[in-house]
Design a protein around this motif. Sequence first.
Motif, short mmCIF file in Angstrom:
data_model
loop_
_atom_site.label_atom_id
_atom_site.label_comp_id
_atom_site.label_asym_id
_atom_site.label_seq_id
_atom_site.Cartn_x
_atom_site.Cartn_y
_atom_site.Cartn_z
N MET A 147 0.85 -1.16 0.00
CA MET A 147 0.00 0.00 0.00
C MET A 147 0.90 1.23 0.00
O MET A 147 1.84 1.31 0.79
CB MET A 147 -0.90 -0.05 1.25
N SER A 148 0.63 2.17 -0.87
CA SER A 148 1.37 3.43 -0.84
C SER A 148 0.80 4.29 0.29
O SER A 148 -0.40 4.29 0.53
CB SER A 148 1.29 4.15 -2.18
N THR A 149 1.67 5.00 0.98
CA THR A 149 1.24 5.78 2.14
C THR A 149 1.75 7.21 2.07
O THR A 149 2.73 7.50 1.39
CB THR A 149 1.76 5.15 3.45
N GLU A 150 1.06 8.06 2.82
CA GLU A 150 1.52 9.43 3.08
C GLU A 150 1.32 9.70 4.56
O GLU A 150 0.26 9.41 5.11
CB GLU A 150 0.71 10.44 2.27
N VAL A 151 2.35 10.25 5.17
CA VAL A 151 2.31 10.55 6.60
C VAL A 151 2.57 12.04 6.79
O VAL A 151 3.57 12.56 6.29
CB VAL A 151 3.38 9.73 7.37
N THR A 152 1.67 12.69 7.50
CA THR A 152 1.83 14.10 7.83
C THR A 152 1.96 14.24 9.34
O THR A 152 1.08 13.77 10.08
CB THR A 152 0.61 14.93 7.35
N LEU A 153 3.05 14.84 9.80
CA LEU A 153 3.27 15.11 11.22
C LEU A 153 3.15 16.61 11.46
O LEU A 153 3.83 17.40 10.80
CB LEU A 153 4.64 14.62 11.66
N THR A 154 2.29 16.98 12.40
CA THR A 154 2.07 18.39 12.72
C THR A 154 2.37 18.59 14.20
O THR A 154 1.67 18.02 15.06
CB THR A 154 0.61 18.80 12.43
N PRO A 155 3.40 19.37 14.54
CA PRO A 155 3.72 19.60 15.95
C PRO A 155 2.55 20.24 16.70
O PRO A 155 1.86 21.12 16.17
CB PRO A 155 4.92 20.54 15.91
N ILE A 156 2.33 19.78 17.93
CA ILE A 156 1.32 20.38 18.81
C ILE A 156 2.06 21.44 19.63
O ILE A 156 3.01 21.11 20.35
CB ILE A 156 0.67 19.33 19.71
N PRO A 157 1.65 22.71 19.50
CA PRO A 157 2.37 23.79 20.19
C PRO A 157 2.52 23.53 21.70
O PRO A 157 1.64 22.96 22.34
CB PRO A 157 1.49 25.02 19.93
N SER A 158 3.65 23.96 22.22
CA SER A 158 3.99 23.89 23.65
C SER A 158 4.09 22.46 24.18
O SER A 158 3.92 22.23 25.38
CB SER A 158 2.98 24.68 24.49
N THR A 159 4.32 21.48 23.28
CA THR A 159 4.52 20.10 23.70
C THR A 159 5.66 19.50 22.88
O THR A 159 6.13 20.10 21.92
CB THR A 159 3.25 19.23 23.46
N ASP A 160 6.07 18.29 23.28
CA ASP A 160 7.05 17.55 22.48
C ASP A 160 6.35 16.48 21.64
O ASP A 160 6.96 15.51 21.21
CB ASP A 160 8.12 16.93 23.37
N VAL A 161 5.05 16.68 21.40
CA VAL A 161 4.21 15.71 20.69
C VAL A 161 3.77 16.29 19.35
O VAL A 161 3.50 17.48 19.24
CB VAL A 161 2.97 15.35 21.55
N SER A 162 3.69 15.42 18.36
CA SER A 162 3.14 15.78 17.05
C SER A 162 1.87 14.99 16.81
O SER A 162 1.72 13.86 17.30
CB SER A 162 4.13 15.47 15.93
N LYS A 163 0.98 15.57 16.04
CA LYS A 163 -0.23 14.87 15.62
C LYS A 163 0.07 14.28 14.25
O LYS A 163 0.63 14.96 13.38
CB LYS A 163 -1.41 15.84 15.55
N ALA A 164 -0.28 13.01 14.06
CA ALA A 164 0.02 12.33 12.79
C ALA A 164 -1.26 11.95 12.07
O ALA A 164 -2.23 11.51 12.69
CB ALA A 164 0.85 11.08 13.06
N PHE A 165 -1.23 12.12 10.77
CA PHE A 165 -2.30 11.66 9.89
C PHE A 165 -1.65 10.76 8.84
O PHE A 165 -0.66 11.14 8.22
CB PHE A 165 -3.02 12.82 9.20
N VAL A 166 -2.20 9.56 8.68
CA VAL A 166 -1.67 8.61 7.71
C VAL A 166 -2.78 8.24 6.74
O VAL A 166 -3.90 7.91 7.15
CB VAL A 166 -1.16 7.32 8.40
N SER A 167 -2.48 8.29 5.45
CA SER A 167 -3.43 7.81 4.45
C SER A 167 -2.72 6.79 3.57
O SER A 167 -1.49 6.82 3.43
CB SER A 167 -3.98 8.96 3.61
N GLY A 168 -3.51 5.88 3.03
CA GLY A 168 -2.93 4.85 2.19
C GLY A 168 -3.87 4.45 1.08
O GLY A 168 -5.09 4.66 1.17
N PHE A 169 -3.29 3.87 0.03
CA PHE A 169 -4.08 3.43 -1.11
C PHE A 169 -3.44 2.20 -1.73
O PHE A 169 -2.22 2.15 -1.93
CB PHE A 169 -4.18 4.54 -2.16
N ASN A 170 -4.27 1.20 -2.01
CA ASN A 170 -3.84 0.00 -2.71
C ASN A 170 -4.95 -0.41 -3.67
O ASN A 170 -5.98 -0.92 -3.22
CB ASN A 170 -3.54 -1.14 -1.74
N PRO A 171 -4.79 -0.18 -4.98
CA PRO A 171 -5.87 -0.49 -5.92
C PRO A 171 -6.19 -1.97 -6.00
O PRO A 171 -7.27 -2.34 -6.46
CB PRO A 171 -5.34 0.02 -7.26
N ASP A 172 -5.30 -2.83 -5.50
CA ASP A 172 -5.51 -4.28 -5.56
C ASP A 172 -5.90 -4.89 -4.22
O ASP A 172 -5.84 -6.11 -4.04
CB ASP A 172 -4.23 -4.97 -6.07
#
Length: 176
Positions: free
Chosen positions: A1-26
């Motif tokens: 599956m092909s994937t895309e991962v987006t990491l967005t830092p959460i202000p005033s923390t050492d944590v990021s919010k992650a969004f992952v999407s994927g696609f596999n036509p088969d």
Amino acid sequence: MSTEVTLTPIPSTDVSKAFVSGFNPDAEYGLTNFSSIDNYSRVDPDTGNLVFVQDPAIFGLQGLPIGRDEFFGSGDDKLFGRSSATASFDFINRQLVGSGNITINGGTGNFSGATGIFNFREIESLDQDPNAPLKGQAFLSGSFQTPKKVPEPSTKATLFGMCVIGIGLMAGKRYF
């Protein structure tokens, strides 16, 4: 599956919010798309690895939504789950290499009541635009099951069964 991962830092923390999407036509069962939303990630200071969880309270964050995973296609059939993962930086090969699991905890359509587990391994190249989502590949293995639905008996089948029993009883009385 092909994937895309987006990491967005959460202000005033050492944590990021992650969004992952994927696609596999088969993909099997027509579940060609994947999304994992409201994941939370931070670097484990002991290992240097990224840790991904879907419950922000694990990182001491309150008031943020708990994440979820969804496999879906163009119809009404969907699988739902919750994931956890770790990822390490392979600087020699310029890759981010992750692995984890997705616990299947429901679905819709043919997958209503599904349970199971998928294990995955994911690789993203670090030779990409640092302002764009990381693109890579995920490899899944595992299984899930759905409860078998017992069809409701129809009125015709019930009446037919009663008639057969009645005829059998009547025929039995003639011989005694």
